[in-house]
Write an enzyme that holds these catalytic residues in place. Structure first.
Site, PDB file in Angstrom:
ATOM      1  CD  GLN A 198      -2.825  -1.498   0.307  1.00  0.00           C
ATOM      2  OE1 GLN A 198      -3.493  -0.385  -0.225  1.00  0.00           O
ATOM      3  NE2 GLN A 198      -2.898  -2.626  -0.489  1.00  0.00           N
ATOM      4  CB  ALA A 239     -11.428   0.938   2.379  1.00  0.00           C
ATOM      5  CG  HIS A 240      -7.372   0.381  -0.095  1.00  0.00           C
ATOM      6  ND1 HIS A 240      -6.544  -0.573  -0.312  1.00  0.00           N
ATOM      7  CD2 HIS A 240      -8.651  -0.329  -0.313  1.00  0.00           C
ATOM      8  CE1 HIS A 240      -7.076  -1.856  -0.696  1.00  0.00           C
ATOM      9  NE2 HIS A 240      -8.567  -1.631  -0.682  1.00  0.00           N
ATOM     10  CG  ASN A 241      -6.950   3.751  -4.024  1.00  0.00           C
ATOM     11  OD1 ASN A 241      -6.310   2.908  -3.444  1.00  0.00           O
ATOM     12  ND2 ASN A 241      -6.308   4.579  -4.760  1.00  0.00           N
ATOM     13  CB  SER A 259     -12.062   2.330  -5.218  1.00  0.00           C
ATOM     14  OG  SER A 259     -10.544   1.735  -5.252  1.00  0.00           O
TER      15      SER A 259
END
Lengths: 341, 341, 341
Positions: A198, A239-241, A259
């Site tokens: 990450q 969460a990520h993105n 995302s």
């Protein structure tokens, strides 16, 4: 503070004693003689006769049909907004520390602005920058290459991972974690998982407030971005993105998967969940405990275990509550029909 | 790094400039001239014409019907797995610290392995053991008689209670709590509760990763065990005496109540809840926000507010969405029947 | 400890060896020769024949139809309560520290009781008071003007904001945050939000236990109050101005929105959500993952995605599960009717 001073701040008109001494603010049910309160919501009008407050903020058209001479009134256009102003006036100012505690750690190469506060046992790793007038309270951990803007407040026990960027006027409450690894693993042939690095970061724009124990994961590549004016409550997982656009507010315990893109001025109720890779357009209101598994392209209110437009959900819910009646009706119909045979 | 080096690592074939300098990785939508990207998912094929990347990893059978000469290609068998390898190559290495900070606390009687890192304001109580190559970042609290294996990473502000055991290659993100008391109380005659001592521990096996602000409670007696290869996301709550078998992955905000047993290679979606004392067999997939209140003995996909096999749930859900139509139909039938009388 | 001593503590009667040495407690499935175990739940009676325990606590009327001479028995009235007593006897005592760590920070003006423990890197700001026999573990942050009573245990990495009041015999587990700002913002004409000052505090009464990573927000004005004997599990979010009455227990990941009032002796299951400004009366039991959006004025059990009395919910749920059958029946009825035309 004298009532006349308060009336001056509010541009209001006094009915009662201009010299009354007001020491603080109170709720109408529990305020005492030295406090000022207000009525905005009609539900609270009944308390006018019984409140122990020394002064009260009322709108011009609030009728005081009572003989209370013991309470002074300030008449204003909008009692709620006026009360918020007075709340700020009486806000306790114990968080006015400046200075750098002797027992904190600031690595060489860090840049520190003016008039900052760094509390006990704060650890700031190399090449990080802290803007002027920012306060970082005790036991925070700021990893390397982090940028924090001006006028920020970082409460105790916050962790900010490397490379993250916090802009001006951001407040982060205790226990929150900014920039931990996104949850990304590739399944191997033997059923085990391999970690996907990450390498991205988190960007928090200006005027964002983040509640306690909220987590915002760093991007796999690129960035997770929380845009200006967003307000996040406690125990939210982002969460990520993920991308959250300006002035969206999100209540406690919401989870937003990887995302996902949330539009401007959205409101998301507590405990709701948004699955990954979907888009929610501007001006969407999502109720509490709602599951959103598809993109939403139309502004409006959405509710239900599986999100749908509020009106549809409500109609559906009423039918479900009557399902036992539906069953009975069918049995009756069946009997009628067999009776006819 | 030159493209030819990257192609060497991937055992791939170059179409374009072997001497191109690549400085990092990027998403296909946002990559620049100095970055390498990839296409694996067909949804992203459309970006081939527009990406600004300097190089791209493609499968042998990806047709490049365009005149782009400005982008170099590496052909491989599996672009996704190849890209993961390159991600690791370019992974930023700022977490390469070793050494023991001057302002941490390590109690007498602790055993420390070689080549470890202990950050600022870390507190490690008596008789704890830290394995070689393990990093413990700032403001972590490790209580007495804790064992941490080799090659572990414990991010800032993690708490590990006494007696807990963390095996090799474990990663724990910030704010997580390992070994807090299970939630156990005995109701007294007067309606108050008496605490049941929680004397057990938590065991985390090898290769487990734990997200941020996750809590794993110690057992009442015996142990709470997270088996090798399990991956836990953020804000998960695991109660006392839970057992989670190998290579199971659990998404954020899941709650697992006391003494539940989860099998191998399960996948549990975000915000789902598992009640206590039940068993979930191997290879079970549970959706997001699912409530599991009974044991599951058959592999497969389960979903719904009250968990049931996915197909049943879907069929049921469609019927529920049509319930208003069902009501209408019944009313029509009733009218027809009364008309016939 | 000899078995005869244990029998003395329990006021029980020994069948077997009074001199047997017991070193600890164990679960019936896994206990060894040096441990004592118990049977209370009939589900566990089958283990009597196979347990490896050296001693066992049984009720007077438990029939031991086996030839096991290798296990000593203590007969008591209530094996479960007796076992809890013995659990306490053998409770590990590693948390018996007293003293004030050299590397903690206690601001001038704080009052410290007798026989207290303050761990490494604890920061206690000005004018706070810590009662006698209280333990505050490493890396806790206690802001100014906080009062903590006697016999409290505050585990590592807890944050308590200014002005909050913690009474006697309170336990707070790691990562929990007491007194962070309530989530209050006023929408401006341009769509942005203005923070409403949160000037109130949090009061935790005696004998409360709070799990790990739980958050309790300070009041806007006045107080958020958790009454005596309340037990809160991990990752619970309690918003500003909430009131939770005596001896209520709340399981993990529950969210309670602003100004909600929960009665005495309620039990709330994991992941449930309570909306703001509603009242739940005494003796209400709420299941897991239940959404409560209206006040509850009648004691009893409530369940479902939208809370309703358990029996109604169950009946309704069964009908919903049969909804596909209802659809089929209607289609059959329609066919019959058209056939008749």
């Amino acid at each position: 503070m004298k009532l006349t001073e308060i009336a001056g701040i509010l541009n209001g008109r006094i009915e009662g004693k201009p010299d009354a001494e007001i020491e603080g603010v109170g709720k109408i049910e529990t305020a005492n003689k030295n406090q000022i309160t207000f009525i905005s919501n009609p539900l609270y009008e009944k308390y006018f006769k019984t409140t122990g407050a020394g002064a009260i903020i009322l709108s011009e058209n609030f009728k005081t049909n009572s003989n209370r001479k013991d309470i002074s009134i300030i008449r204003v256009d909008d009692p709620y907004l006026s009360f918020l102003k007075i709340l700020e006036v009486f806000q306790s100012n114990s968080n006015d520390e400046t200075g750098i505690a002797e027992n904190c750690f600031v690595a060489p190469g860090c840049e520190l602005g003016e008039n900052i506060y760094i509390g006990n046992f704060v650890s700031i790793e190399r090449n990080s920058k802290i803007g002027s007038n920012t306060k970082i309270y005790s036991n925070c951990s700021i990893d390397s290459d982090v940028t924090i803007g001006e006028n920020c407040i970082i409460y105790p026990n916050v962790t900010i991972y490397k490379d993250c960027e916090i802009n001006n006027n951001v407040i982060i409450h205790s226990g929150s974690v900014i920039g931990s690894d996104g949850f990304g693993f590739a399944r191997q042939a033997d059923g085990s998982y391999k970690k996907i690095p990450q390498n991205g970061k988190v960007v928090i724009e200006e005027n964002v407030e983040i509640g306690s124990n909220t987590c915002i994961d760093r991007a796999t590549m690129g960035e997770t971005r929380i845009c200006r004016g967003v307000k996040l409550d406690s125990q939210i997982q982002i969460a990520h993105n993920v991308f959250i656009d300006e002035n969206t507010v999100i209540a406690a315990q919401v989870g937003i998967a990887g995302s996902a893109r949330i539009g401007k001025r959205c409101m998301i109720g507590g405990q709701s969940g948004i699955v990954g890779h979907i888009t929610i357009c501007d001006d969407v209101i999502i109720g509490a405990s709602v599951g959103v598994s598809k993109s939403i392209n139309k502004p409006g209110i959405y509710s239900g275990y599986r999100a749908r437009p509020y009106k549809d959900d409500l109609k559906n819910e009423i039918a479900i509550r009557n399902i036992n009646k539906i069953e009975e009706k069918i049995n009756q119909l069946e009997q009628k029909l067999s009776g006819k045979k």
